[in-house]
Design an enzyme around this catalytic site. Structure first.
Site, PDB file in Angstrom:
ATOM      1  N   GLU A 104      38.356  36.475  33.447  1.00  0.00           N
ATOM      2  CA  GLU A 104      38.456  35.695  34.657  1.00  0.00           C
ATOM      3  C   GLU A 104      39.919  35.962  35.032  1.00  0.00           C
ATOM      4  OE1 GLU A 104      35.337  33.903  32.553  1.00  0.00           O
ATOM      5  OE2 GLU A 104      37.289  33.687  32.270  1.00  0.00           O
ATOM      6  N   TYR A 116      43.555  45.423  36.358  1.00  0.00           N
ATOM      7  CA  TYR A 116      42.265  45.537  35.669  1.00  0.00           C
ATOM      8  C   TYR A 116      41.488  46.631  36.198  1.00  0.00           C
ATOM      9  CZ  TYR A 116      43.875  40.628  34.445  1.00  0.00           C
ATOM     10  OH  TYR A 116      44.617  39.668  33.762  1.00  0.00           O
TER      11      TYR A 116
END
Length: 148
Positions: A104, A116
């Site tokens: 998360e 990411y």
């Protein structure tokens, strides 16, 4: 050269110092202690010239890995260490037999989101009011990386 090794209890003062510098709502030392104590967690520190510059906490089980905390000391950000550390986390997750790695990230953390995405993670969901924030709560985006 970035050296990785398992996090130990004796590392917690340095880990907590970095955690408090890097995050407005840091984990408590007790959370780190629990992660070190419980089976199924991979806690690592990353050092440069014997100085802690980053750390990670990952859990794994049932074919999945979950990156719970990744942090680079603010004085060492912007030097590619986040990518190096994340590459090592991905490799560790594969070694643990995970077929997916989840994490998360705060909606507002555009730098981490970009990292990411550049490493092949895909946004797969959102957790509303997930993170504490200065004014209430902040949503999290859920990312996943297939490891097979």
């Amino acid at each position: 050269m970035l050296e990785a090794r398992p996090m130990q209890t004796r590392d917690l003062p340095a880990v907590m110092a970095v955690e408090c510098l890097a995050y407005s709502h840091p984990w408590s030392q007790g959370i780190f202690e629990d992660c070190l104590r419980v089976k199924g967690y991979d806690c690592r520190v990353y050092e440069r010239e014997q100085t802690l510059v980053a750390y990670t906490v990952m859990s794994w089980g049932a074919g999945e890995a979950h990156l719970l905390n990744i942090c680079v000391h603010p004085d060492h950000q912007g030097q590619g260490l986040g990518r190096q550390v994340l590459e090592q986390v991905v490799e560790r997750a594969r070694e643990k037999g995970a077929d997916s790695l989840f994490l998360e990230v705060r909606v507002s953390n555009e730098g981490a989101r970009g990292l990411y995405e550049s490493m092949g993670f895909n946004e797969i969901g959102q957790r509303f009011d997930y993170y504490p924030a200065d004014k209430g709560r902040e949503d999290a985006l859920v990312f996943a990386l297939p490891l097979l």
